[in-house]
Design a protein around this motif. Sequence first.
Motif, short mmCIF file in Angstrom:
data_model
loop_
_atom_site.label_atom_id
_atom_site.label_comp_id
_atom_site.label_asym_id
_atom_site.label_seq_id
_atom_site.Cartn_x
_atom_site.Cartn_y
_atom_site.Cartn_z
N ASN A 1 -74.68 4.65 22.50
CA ASN A 1 -74.55 4.23 21.10
C ASN A 1 -74.08 5.42 20.27
O ASN A 1 -74.88 6.22 19.78
CB ASN A 1 -75.88 3.70 20.57
CG ASN A 1 -75.74 3.06 19.20
OD1 ASN A 1 -74.66 3.09 18.60
ND2 ASN A 1 -76.82 2.48 18.70
N ALA A 2 -72.76 5.54 20.11
CA ALA A 2 -72.18 6.63 19.33
C ALA A 2 -71.67 6.13 17.99
O ALA A 2 -70.74 6.69 17.40
CB ALA A 2 -71.04 7.29 20.11
N SER A 3 -72.29 5.06 17.50
CA SER A 3 -71.92 4.48 16.20
C SER A 3 -72.88 5.01 15.13
O SER A 3 -74.07 5.16 15.38
CB SER A 3 -72.01 2.95 16.25
OG SER A 3 -71.09 2.44 17.21
N ILE A 4 -72.33 5.26 13.95
CA ILE A 4 -73.13 5.81 12.85
C ILE A 4 -72.92 4.96 11.59
O ILE A 4 -71.78 4.76 11.15
CB ILE A 4 -72.76 7.28 12.55
CG1 ILE A 4 -73.05 8.15 13.78
CG2 ILE A 4 -73.53 7.80 11.35
CD1 ILE A 4 -72.68 9.61 13.61
N SER A 5 -74.01 4.48 11.03
CA SER A 5 -73.95 3.66 9.82
C SER A 5 -73.26 4.42 8.69
O SER A 5 -73.51 5.61 8.48
CB SER A 5 -75.35 3.24 9.38
OG SER A 5 -75.95 2.40 10.34
N GLY A 6 -72.39 3.72 7.98
CA GLY A 6 -71.70 4.30 6.84
C GLY A 6 -70.41 5.02 7.17
O GLY A 6 -69.67 5.42 6.27
N ASN A 7 -70.11 5.17 8.44
CA ASN A 7 -68.91 5.90 8.83
C ASN A 7 -67.63 5.19 8.43
O ASN A 7 -67.50 3.97 8.59
CB ASN A 7 -68.89 6.12 10.34
CG ASN A 7 -69.36 7.49 10.76
OD1 ASN A 7 -69.08 7.93 11.87
ND2 ASN A 7 -70.07 8.20 9.91
N THR A 8 -66.70 5.97 7.92
CA THR A 8 -65.33 5.50 7.69
C THR A 8 -64.50 5.95 8.89
O THR A 8 -64.99 6.67 9.77
CB THR A 8 -64.74 6.11 6.41
OG1 THR A 8 -64.69 7.54 6.58
CG2 THR A 8 -65.58 5.76 5.19
N SER A 9 -63.23 5.57 8.92
CA SER A 9 -62.36 6.02 10.01
C SER A 9 -62.20 7.54 9.97
O SER A 9 -62.09 8.19 11.02
CB SER A 9 -61.00 5.34 9.91
OG SER A 9 -60.36 5.65 8.68
N LYS A 10 -62.23 8.13 8.78
CA LYS A 10 -62.13 9.59 8.65
C LYS A 10 -63.35 10.26 9.25
O LYS A 10 -63.24 11.28 9.95
CB LYS A 10 -61.98 9.98 7.18
CG LYS A 10 -61.79 11.48 6.95
CD LYS A 10 -61.60 11.79 5.48
CE LYS A 10 -61.42 13.29 5.26
NZ LYS A 10 -61.22 13.61 3.81
N ASN A 11 -64.54 9.71 8.99
CA ASN A 11 -65.76 10.25 9.59
C ASN A 11 -65.69 10.17 11.11
O ASN A 11 -66.08 11.11 11.81
CB ASN A 11 -66.99 9.48 9.11
CG ASN A 11 -67.24 9.56 7.62
OD1 ASN A 11 -67.63 8.58 6.98
ND2 ASN A 11 -67.00 10.73 7.04
N GLY A 12 -65.20 9.05 11.60
CA GLY A 12 -65.08 8.86 13.04
C GLY A 12 -64.16 9.89 13.67
O GLY A 12 -64.44 10.42 14.74
N LEU A 13 -63.05 10.17 12.98
CA LEU A 13 -62.10 11.16 13.49
C LEU A 13 -62.72 12.55 13.51
O LEU A 13 -62.49 13.33 14.45
CB LEU A 13 -60.84 11.15 12.63
CG LEU A 13 -59.75 12.16 13.00
CD1 LEU A 13 -59.29 11.98 14.44
CD2 LEU A 13 -58.56 12.03 12.05
N SER A 14 -63.53 12.86 12.52
CA SER A 14 -64.11 14.20 12.41
C SER A 14 -65.09 14.52 13.52
O SER A 14 -65.36 15.69 13.80
CB SER A 14 -64.79 14.36 11.05
OG SER A 14 -65.98 13.59 10.97
N ARG A 15 -65.65 13.49 14.17
CA ARG A 15 -66.66 13.73 15.21
C ARG A 15 -66.21 13.32 16.61
O ARG A 15 -66.99 13.40 17.56
CB ARG A 15 -67.95 12.99 14.85
CG ARG A 15 -67.84 11.47 14.76
CD ARG A 15 -69.15 10.85 14.26
NE ARG A 15 -69.07 9.41 14.10
CZ ARG A 15 -69.32 8.52 15.05
NH1 ARG A 15 -69.68 8.93 16.26
NH2 ARG A 15 -69.24 7.22 14.80
N VAL A 16 -64.95 12.93 16.75
CA VAL A 16 -64.51 12.43 18.04
C VAL A 16 -64.49 13.52 19.12
O VAL A 16 -64.85 13.25 20.27
CB VAL A 16 -63.11 11.75 17.92
CG1 VAL A 16 -62.02 12.76 17.63
CG2 VAL A 16 -62.79 10.97 19.18
#
Length: 214
Positions: free
Chosen positions: A71-86
């Motif tokens: 489970n690598a999903s985080i509440s409130g994440n935008t696509s930018k947030n997702g890119l920053s932690r990939v």
Amino acid sequence: MIISKKLKLKALFTGLICIFLFTGAYAANPIKIMLYGDSLMAGYGLSQNENLASELTRNFEDNNFTVSVINASISGNTSKNGLSRVDWSLGDKPNIVVVCLGANDMLRGLNPLLTMENLDSIITKFNQSNSIVILAGMQSPESMGPDYKIKFDGIYPKLAAKYDLIFMPFLLKDIALEKKNLQADYKHPNKRGIKIIASNLYPYILEGINRLEK
């Protein structure tokens, strides 16, 4: 051309050996399936045992191979947030990644072009790590306006076609606007809704596992 019974049996035996070796390998080393999204997959408002990762794990209990759902999903994440932690998430070395980001971009009215660029970069990074990517799409409500809806809804099929991804058109199929499948906020899936998502997502993951064999 007539194929002898001996050759047919040999081909069948070879196929069974390949399946045995594949399932045997992943029994010792589980297939890592990563859920990479926001609150819709993270399990917002639900207990650990009710979230999507747990439900998917139960769906695979009767298979000949074992899976580990991350489970690598985080509440409130935008696509930018997702890119920053990939890059950090790549450390888990997932075999299959279910990417579903963009809902929070849409709720904030962010430019769909920026969302598409971020998702494109996320997909590229996972592809480069040899992960099989399953892209789960989102859809904008009519209230965002027809122009915005066309641009936003078009993000996911375009990216799926560009990278030849396994594509689930809408993560919330049979859930959105169905109060019985939603929590009190009418946005997030409840326990019943999660079961539906897991059931709908299951065949796409099986397709991903099939691609691992090739």
